[in-house]
Design a protein around this motif. Structure first.
Motif, PDB file in Angstrom:
ATOM      1  N   CYS A 253       0.841  -1.192   0.000  1.00 19.05           N
ATOM      2  CA  CYS A 253       0.000   0.000   0.000  1.00 19.05           C
ATOM      3  C   CYS A 253       0.881   1.249   0.000  1.00 19.05           C
ATOM      4  N   CYS A 254       0.734   2.073  -1.029  1.00 21.48           N
ATOM      5  CA  CYS A 254       1.421   3.368  -1.104  1.00 21.48           C
ATOM      6  C   CYS A 254       0.383   4.462  -1.321  1.00 21.48           C
ATOM      7  N   LEU A 255       0.602   5.606  -0.692  1.00 20.93           N
ATOM      8  CA  LEU A 255      -0.271   6.759  -0.883  1.00 20.93           C
ATOM      9  C   LEU A 255       0.507   7.843  -1.606  1.00 20.93           C
TER      10      LEU A 255
ATOM     11  N   ARG B 188      -5.451  12.436  -4.351  1.00 20.56           N
ATOM     12  CA  ARG B 188      -4.864  11.376  -3.519  1.00 20.56           C
ATOM     13  C   ARG B 188      -5.099  10.018  -4.175  1.00 20.56           C
TER      14      ARG B 188
ATOM     15  N   LEU C 181      -4.178   5.900  -4.120  1.00 19.79           N
ATOM     16  CA  LEU C 181      -3.669   4.755  -3.396  1.00 19.79           C
ATOM     17  C   LEU C 181      -3.189   3.736  -4.423  1.00 19.79           C
TER      18      LEU C 181
ATOM     19  N   CYS D 168      -3.840  -2.059  -2.009  1.00 20.62           N
ATOM     20  CA  CYS D 168      -4.397  -2.024  -0.648  1.00 20.62           C
ATOM     21  C   CYS D 168      -4.513  -3.471  -0.182  1.00 20.62           C
TER      22      CYS D 168
ATOM     23  N   ILE E 199      -9.706   9.561  -0.396  1.00 17.90           N
ATOM     24  CA  ILE E 199      -8.902   8.971  -1.474  1.00 17.90           C
ATOM     25  C   ILE E 199      -9.698   9.070  -2.775  1.00 17.90           C
TER      26      ILE E 199
ATOM     27  N   LEU F 217      -8.042   4.277  -6.409  1.00 16.07           N
ATOM     28  CA  LEU F 217      -7.111   3.212  -6.076  1.00 16.07           C
ATOM     29  C   LEU F 217      -6.616   2.596  -7.373  1.00 16.07           C
TER      30      LEU F 217
ATOM     31  N   LEU G  86     -11.493  -0.992   2.912  1.00 12.40           N
ATOM     32  CA  LEU G  86     -11.380   0.388   2.434  1.00 12.40           C
ATOM     33  C   LEU G  86     -12.767   0.932   2.068  1.00 12.40           C
TER      34      LEU G  86
END
Length: 545
Positions: free
Chosen positions: A16-18, A25, A27, A30, A54, A57, A73
Motif C-alpha cells: 500500500c502506497c499513498l 490522492r 492509493l 491495498c 482517497i 485506487l 477500504l
C-alpha cells in the motif's frame, strides 16, 4: 507531491502506497498483511488516512497481499474508482469474495472460542457483502492504454509477467511547469516462463518503486525444478504416499498444471511410470474458478501457450487432471488409499483446504510436501519449510515426518538477477529507487548489490514513512507518520477487550492468594489510560496526514 509507504515496507505483505499530488490522492494497492498474529493484527488497525478522501485506487494485480483490504477500504468510506486491468478485474470477483468468506469463517471460529471463554465477540474484518460492494467500484482497462485520472495525472498499465493481469504502472504527474514520472513495479515476473508474457521493459522514470521479494537469491531453472517435481512424484507414489503441493490459486497452480501437462504429453516415459499413472487433483474452488478465468483471457498468454490453443490443445487440461470443488470430494481425497497429487490453496498454508491435507499427510513418512512459492514469516508453511518437527493444525499437534521440498524455480517472482535485469533496463538514471515488498534482510542485500552495479540512489523506506518531492524535482524525507513505539502501543490496544479479559483472569487467580482488591482497580485504570492513548495517537496520525 508526497509519497507514503503504508505497507510492504521492510516486509513482504500489505502492499500500500499513498501518492498525493495537486490535491489528488491516489492509493497504489491495498493489500492484506499476512504472516503471524502480529502481522495480521495490522489489518484491523485504522487506515493512516481517511478512506473517504482517497480519489482513486490503482491496483497492480489481484493477489490478496495487494488487494485484500479493498473491502475494508470501501467499508470505511472509500467511494472512488478502483482502476486495474481487465484480467485483474475478472480475478478480483472471485478473490475478494473468497477472502471475505475466509474472514467470516475465521471470525465465526474465534467467536465460538470467545463465547466458551466468556470473552467479547469480534466482527469479521469484512464480509462477502462488503466484497461484492467493492466490485461496483472497478474500472478496467487494457495494457498500454493511457488513462487520465484528472487533467494533470495519467497512468498506463504494462504487463508485469507475474500473474494473469499483473501490471507495472507508469504515472505521469504535471504540477505547474514540472512533469514527474513514477513507475511502480508491482510484482515482477520471470522471463521465459510458461503461459504469460515476459515483464515489460520501461525506458525512463524519475522515481522507481520496486519489489524485492527474492532480492537476495537466485532461483533454480524451471525445467530443472519440473524434472525434480516429476522425480519427487514418481518416488512418492512408488512407495505408496501422496504428494501435497500448497499452491497459490492464482498463477502458481495454473503454471504447475501447464508444466505437468507438457511432461505427460512430450517427455519420455522412462523412469516415470508411477508419475504417469498418478492422478492430479486441484482441490481449491478458487483455483478452479481462476483456471476458468485464465482460459477466457488467452490474449495475455505468450506465444507458446497460444500455439497449443491454436492447435486445439488446451494447455490447462490433461487426462489425469481432476478439478475439485465439492467439500465431500475434498474429504474423500484423504480417505482414498490410492496415491495421488493434491494441489491445494492457500499457498502459505494459513487457511483453506490445504490445512486438512497437511493434517492427514505431514505425519506420514511415505508422503511428500512440496513448496513452490514464498512462505511469509509466521505462517504454517514457513514453519514447515524451516524444519519444524511438530506443528499445530486445528488445535492438534502433528508430527512432521513427510519429506519436505522447496522448488523456487516455480516462483512467480523474479529472483535477484531478474530484478537487476528489469531495473537496469531503464535508459535514464532515476532520481531515486525505493525498494519495497521484501523481508528486510533480502531488501538490504539487494540494495547493496544494486548500488554496487549502478550509480542509482537507493532508499529502503520504513513502514509509515513519508517522502516529499518538491515542484522543482528536489527530494526530501518528510517524516514517519507514526513512531514505532506508538505503533506498537496501538497494536497492543486494538484488541483491548481481549487484553482486559486476560488481565482479569490472570490477576483474579493471583488475587485469590494475596487478597489485594486494589490490584484489579489498578488494571481498570491502566486499561482506560491505554484506550485514551490509542485515541490520542489516532488523532495525531490524522493530523500528520
Amino acid at each position: 507531491m508526497q509519497l507514503s509507504f503504508l505497507g510492504a515496507a521492510r516486509q513482504v505483505t500489505g502492499s500500500c502506497c499513498l501518492l498525493e499530488a495537486d490535491k489528488f490522492r491516489i492509493l497504489i494497492d491495498c493489500g492484506l498483511f499476512q504472516g503471524g498474529k502480529s502481522e495480521e493484527r495490522l489489518n484491523r488497525l485504522d487506515f493512516r488516512f481517511n478512506p473517504s478522501e482517497i480519489d482513486c485506487l490503482v491496483l497492480t494485480h489481484a493477489h490478496i497481499d495487494h488487494s485484500g483490504r479493498i473491502p475494508k477500504l470501501i467499508k470505511d468510506g472509500f467511494r472512488g474508482r478502483i482502476i486495474c486491468t481487465k484480467a485483474t478485474a475478472d480475478l478480483l470477483e472471485i478473490m475478494l469474495k473468497d477472502s471475505a468468506h475466509i474472514q467470516e469463517k475465521e471470525a465465526e471460529w474465534q467467536n465460538r472460542k470467545n463465547m466458551r471463554a466468556g470473552r467479547p465477540l469480534i466482527e469479521p474484518l469484512y464480509t462477502v457483502a462488503d466484497a461484492e460492494d467493492s466490485l461496483r467500484h472497478i474500472d478496467a482497462y487494457l495494457y498500454d492504454q493511457m488513462v487520465d485520472l484528472n487533467e494533470s495525472i495519467r497512468i498506463r498499465f504494462n504487463d508485469a509477467g507475474h500473474i494473469l493481469g499483473s501490471s507495472i504502472v507508469e504515472i505521469w504527474i504535471n504540477e505547474g511547469q514540472v512533469s514527474t514520472k513514477l513507475v511502480f513495479s508491482g510484482d515482477i515476473g520471470n522471463w521465459d516462463r510458461p503461459i504469460l508474457k515476459d515483464p515489460s521493459v520501461i525506458d525512463d522514470a524519475d522515481y522507481i518503486i520496486m519489489e524485492t521479494t527474492y532480492g537476495d537469491r537466485v532461483h533454480d531453472n524451471l525445467k530443472t525444478d519440473t524434472r525434480k517435481l516429476v522425480k519427487i512424484i514418481n518416488n512418492t507414489v512408488k512407495r505408496g504416499g501422496n504428494v501435497v503441493i500448497p499452491s497459490f490459486a492464482i498463477g502458481r497452480t495454473q503454471e504447475i498444471i501447464y508444466e505437468l501437462n507438457k511432461f505427460y504429453e512430450q517427455y519420455e516415459k522412462v523412469e516415470v511410470d508411477y508419475f504417469l499413472k498418478a492422478h492430479v487433483y486441484i482441490d481449491s474452488p478458487l483455483a478452479v474458478s481462476a483456471t476458468d478465468i485464465f482460459k477466457r483471457n488467452s490474449d495475455c498468454f505468450d506465444e507458446e501457450a497460444n500455439h497449443y490453443i491454436m492447435n486445439g490443445d488446451n494447455p490447462l487440461e490433461f487426462e489425469n487432471l481432476h478439478l475439485i470443488k465439492d467439500v465431500q470430494e475434498s474429504i474423500w481425497l484423504n480417505k482414498d488409499k490410492q496415491s495421488k497429487i493434491i494441489i491445494s490453496a492457500s499457498g502459505m498454508c494459513d487457511a483453506g483446504r490445504i490445512k486438512h491435507h497437511l493434517k492427514h499427510n505431514l505425519w506420514r513418512e511415505d508422503s511428500s510436501i512440496v513448496f513452490v512459492g514464498y512462505q511469509a514469516q509466521g505462517t504454517l508453511g514457513r514453519d514447515i519449510k524451516d524444519g519444524a518437527k511438530n506443528v499445530k493444525i486445528f488445535g492438534e499437534d502433528i508430527a512432521v515426518n513427510a519429506d519436505i521440498y522447496s522448488l523456487e524455480g516455480f516462483s512467480a517472482h523474479a529472483d535477484r538477477n531478474g530484478l537487476l535485469k528489469w531495473v537496469k533496463a531503464f535508459k535514464n538514471k532515476p532520481k531515486k529507487v525505493f525498494l519495497v515488498h521484501g523481508e528486510e534482510e533480502a531488501t538490504i542485500k539487494f540494495k547493496e548489490r544494486l548500488v554496487e552495479e549502478t550509480d542509482f540512489d537507493v532508499v529502503v523506506p520504513e513502514l509509515g514513512s513519508t517522502y516529499r518531492i518538491d515542484g522543482d524535482g528536489s527530494f526530501d524525507y518528510k517524516e514517519k507518520l507514526m513512531d514505532d513505539s506508538l505503533e506498537h502501543l496501538i497494536q497492543i490496544t486494538c484488541n483491548v477487550d481481549e487484553l482486559k479479559y486476560d488481565f482479569y483472569r490472570a490477576l483474579s487467580k493471583l488475587d485469590e492468594k494475596i487478597k489485594n482488591k486494589q490490584r484489579l482497580d489498578n488494571v481498570d485504570s491502566i486499561i482506560n489510560k491505554m484506550i485514551q492513548l490509542k485515541k490520542d495517537i489516532n488523532n495525531l496520525s490524522n493530523l500528520l496526514n
